[in-house]
Design a protein around this motif. Structure first.
Motif, mmCIF file in Angstrom:
data_model
loop_
_atom_site.group_PDB
_atom_site.id
_atom_site.type_symbol
_atom_site.label_atom_id
_atom_site.label_comp_id
_atom_site.label_asym_id
_atom_site.label_seq_id
_atom_site.Cartn_x
_atom_site.Cartn_y
_atom_site.Cartn_z
ATOM 1 N N SER A 9 0.807 -1.224 0.000
ATOM 2 C CA SER A 9 0.000 0.000 0.000
ATOM 3 C C SER A 9 0.834 1.265 0.000
ATOM 4 C CB SER A 9 -0.925 0.013 1.229
ATOM 5 O OG SER A 9 -0.154 -0.016 2.417
ATOM 6 N N ASP A 10 2.146 1.133 -0.130
ATOM 7 C CA ASP A 10 3.006 2.320 -0.142
ATOM 8 C C ASP A 10 2.805 3.072 -1.450
ATOM 9 O OD1 ASP A 10 4.966 4.207 -0.111
ATOM 10 O OD2 ASP A 10 6.567 2.850 0.526
ATOM 11 N N PRO A 11 2.307 4.314 -1.433
ATOM 12 C CA PRO A 11 2.043 5.048 -2.683
ATOM 13 C C PRO A 11 3.301 5.335 -3.470
ATOM 14 C CG PRO A 11 1.832 6.500 -0.780
ATOM 15 C CD PRO A 11 1.953 5.114 -0.248
ATOM 16 N N VAL A 79 -6.823 -2.395 -6.666
ATOM 17 C CA VAL A 79 -5.524 -1.861 -6.241
ATOM 18 C C VAL A 79 -5.681 -0.422 -5.757
ATOM 19 C CG1 VAL A 79 -3.205 -1.234 -7.015
ATOM 20 C CG2 VAL A 79 -4.242 -3.381 -7.771
ATOM 21 N N ALA A 80 -6.463 0.349 -6.503
ATOM 22 C CA ALA A 80 -6.680 1.751 -6.122
ATOM 23 C C ALA A 80 -7.326 1.844 -4.751
ATOM 24 C CB ALA A 80 -7.541 2.453 -7.164
ATOM 25 N N ALA A 81 -8.304 0.974 -4.503
ATOM 26 C CA ALA A 81 -8.963 0.992 -3.190
ATOM 27 C C ALA A 81 -7.970 0.650 -2.093
ATOM 28 C CB ALA A 81 -10.130 0.009 -3.181
ATOM 29 N N ASN A 82 -7.034 -0.234 -2.396
ATOM 30 C CA ASN A 82 -6.056 -0.667 -1.407
ATOM 31 C C ASN A 82 -5.039 0.420 -1.096
ATOM 32 O OD1 ASN A 82 -4.696 -2.600 0.289
ATOM 33 N ND2 ASN A 82 -3.166 -2.800 -1.339
ATOM 34 N N ILE A 83 -4.699 1.236 -2.108
ATOM 35 C CA ILE A 83 -3.656 2.248 -1.936
ATOM 36 C C ILE A 83 -4.241 3.638 -1.690
ATOM 37 C CG2 ILE A 83 -1.767 3.470 -3.105
ATOM 38 C CD1 ILE A 83 -1.045 0.894 -4.476
ATOM 39 N N VAL A 84 -5.193 4.038 -2.542
ATOM 40 C CA VAL A 84 -5.717 5.392 -2.463
ATOM 41 C C VAL A 84 -6.608 5.577 -1.238
ATOM 42 C CG1 VAL A 84 -7.088 7.141 -3.658
ATOM 43 C CG2 VAL A 84 -5.570 5.634 -4.955
ATOM 44 N N GLY A 85 -7.342 4.514 -0.872
ATOM 45 C CA GLY A 85 -8.229 4.621 0.287
ATOM 46 C C GLY A 85 -7.515 5.078 1.543
ATOM 47 N N PRO A 86 -6.445 4.391 1.956
ATOM 48 C CA PRO A 86 -5.713 4.856 3.142
ATOM 49 C C PRO A 86 -5.145 6.257 2.984
ATOM 50 C CG PRO A 86 -5.115 2.588 2.614
ATOM 51 C CD PRO A 86 -5.949 3.082 1.473
ATOM 52 N N LEU A 87 -4.718 6.599 1.760
ATOM 53 C CA LEU A 87 -4.195 7.951 1.542
ATOM 54 C C LEU A 87 -5.279 8.994 1.764
ATOM 55 C CD1 LEU A 87 -1.909 7.722 -1.615
ATOM 56 C CD2 LEU A 87 -1.228 8.276 0.714
ATOM 57 N N GLU A 88 -6.462 8.733 1.231
ATOM 58 C CA GLU A 88 -7.559 9.687 1.404
ATOM 59 C C GLU A 88 -7.931 9.824 2.874
ATOM 60 O OE1 GLU A 88 -10.513 8.076 -1.182
ATOM 61 O OE2 GLU A 88 -9.907 9.359 -2.873
ATOM 62 N N LYS A 89 -7.873 8.705 3.598
ATOM 63 C CA LYS A 89 -8.146 8.766 5.024
ATOM 64 C C LYS A 89 -7.129 9.643 5.737
ATOM 65 C CE LYS A 89 -8.660 5.874 9.148
ATOM 66 N NZ LYS A 89 -8.590 4.497 9.691
ATOM 67 N N GLN A 90 -5.845 9.489 5.360
ATOM 68 C CA GLN A 90 -4.793 10.322 5.958
ATOM 69 C C GLN A 90 -5.009 11.794 5.615
ATOM 70 O OE1 GLN A 90 -0.884 8.991 4.930
ATOM 71 N NE2 GLN A 90 -1.179 6.940 5.797
ATOM 72 N N ILE A 91 -5.425 12.067 4.377
ATOM 73 C CA ILE A 91 -5.651 13.451 3.971
ATOM 74 C C ILE A 91 -6.741 14.083 4.831
ATOM 75 C CG2 ILE A 91 -6.540 14.905 2.105
ATOM 76 C CD1 ILE A 91 -5.099 13.001 0.150
ATOM 77 N N VAL A 92 -7.833 13.334 5.049
ATOM 78 C CA VAL A 92 -8.921 13.843 5.880
ATOM 79 C C VAL A 92 -8.429 14.107 7.292
ATOM 80 C CG1 VAL A 92 -11.143 13.246 6.938
ATOM 81 C CG2 VAL A 92 -10.740 12.765 4.510
ATOM 82 N N GLU A 93 -7.624 13.178 7.829
ATOM 83 C CA GLU A 93 -7.101 13.353 9.185
ATOM 84 C C GLU A 93 -6.190 14.571 9.264
ATOM 85 O OE1 GLU A 93 -5.235 9.638 9.925
ATOM 86 O OE2 GLU A 93 -7.104 8.601 10.458
#
Length: 338
Positions: A9-11, A79-93
């Motif tokens: 999941s590392d972007p 793959v996008a859900a696996n990688i981008v999802g956590p990134l979007e969560k971090q962005i919101v945080e």
């Protein structure tokens, strides 16, 4: 064959998805299920290069193997859900954290403004040190929050505190838009010798600042109305400064500026004076006298009352006239003739 099928999941991995990776993924996608060992030869790739590419695709789960070890193309949206999802969560945080910090800073700024309003009155006795590197920010803050009408500068050079003066001059366009008047007195050698100072002064003048020149400035200084003055910190680091609000000292510093201002001339007038000085015999005799004493160009220019550039033109003429090998030798030879 590289072993792992584990997802990654590392972007940063996406940045390594090169053109070959795209070719390999399409090859597998078009063929459904593909034997791994056949791919390098069919695509004309070296085995090490293919293995490196395959490792990337497996880590991203764009490719995986079936029960018989054949390669199968994976779904990019998964793959996008696996990688981008956590990134979007971090962005919101991060955005939530930034909002909380901004709320805190706004409350602190409100407190700071109330404090500044109480202490910006004329007559405050505060004198404080400004660390190196924060002077321009504090100056702009003072101007923005203190209802400053006029900024006064004495520019004696660009080393240390002089760099701050250049920054203030560079801020003139934005200050003029706020209705702040800028008056600056520069030592002639500053505009002659320092390209950065000359550029900043020229920019300031075009933006509405009044810039004048004198042969010598007592010392660098910034004064903001009756609110505060900034001077170099004695014994401090080159970019550090002292802010003064004490009434008596402020009056004295403003008086020093006004004295320089009354004696200063515009750069164009200084150029005319320099042109006249080029033909003045008395000027040349004074330069000659100081040359014999071993004085430097800046010292000679200040004592004679001309710019450093004009002074150097005189010295070059004197050296060439007598065929001397040095300035000092020219001085003695010319003195002997007299």
């Amino acid at each position: 064959m590289p072993g792992a099928e584990r997802g990654h999941s590392d972007p940063r991995v996406i940045s390594t998805l090169d053109d070959i990776s795209w070719v390999v993924y399409r090859w597998v996608l078009d063929r459904g299920r593909t034997e791994v060992d056949a791919i390098p030869e069919q695509l004309g790739l070296s085995v090490p290069l293919f293995n490196q590419c395959l490792e990337r695709l497996l880590r991203l789960r764009l490719l995986h193997t079936d029960g018989k070890g054949r390669l199968v193309a994976g779904r990019p949206d998964a793959v996008a859900a696996n990688i981008v999802g956590p990134l979007e969560k971090q962005i919101v945080e991060f955005r939530d954290e930034a909002d909380r910090l901004n709320d805190d800073f706004r409350r602190l700024m409100s407190m700071y403004r109330r404090h500044r309003k109480r202490h910006m009155r004329r007559g405050s006795d505060t004198i404080g040190m400004i660390p190196e590197g924060v002077g321009i920010n504090l100056l702009v803050s003072e101007i923005a929050e203190g209802s400053v009408r006029e900024v006064l500068l004495l520019h004696a050079g660009t080393e240390g505190f002089g760099g701050l003066l250049n920054q203030v001059l560079a801020e003139t366009p934005s200050l003029s838009k706020r209705g702040v008047r800028v008056r600056a007195v520069c030592a002639a050698e500053v505009l002659d010798d320092d390209w950065a100072a000359r550029r900043c002064a020229s920019t300031a003048a075009r933006a509405g600042a009044q810039v004048r020149v004198v042969p010598q400035v007592a010392g660098p200084l910034v004064v903001l109305d009756e609110h505060a003055a900034f001077i170099p910190a004695a014994g401090g680091r080159a970019g550090s400064a002292v802010v003064v609000r004490q009434t008596t000292v402020l009056d004295m510093l403003r008086g020093a500026f006004e004295q320089h201002w009354s004696e200063a001339v515009s750069p164009a007038e200084q150029a005319e004076l320099d042109a006249e000085a080029l033909t003045g015999d008395e000027v040349k005799r004074r330069i000659l006298h100081l040359l014999v004493q071993g004085a430097r160009d800046g010292v000679i220019a200040r004592r004679v009352g001309i710019s450093v550039r004009t002074c150097r033109r005189h010295i070059a003429e004197l050296v060439e006239q007598v065929g001397a090998e040095s300035r000092l030798q020219a001085g003695f030879l010319m003195a002997g003739r007299d």
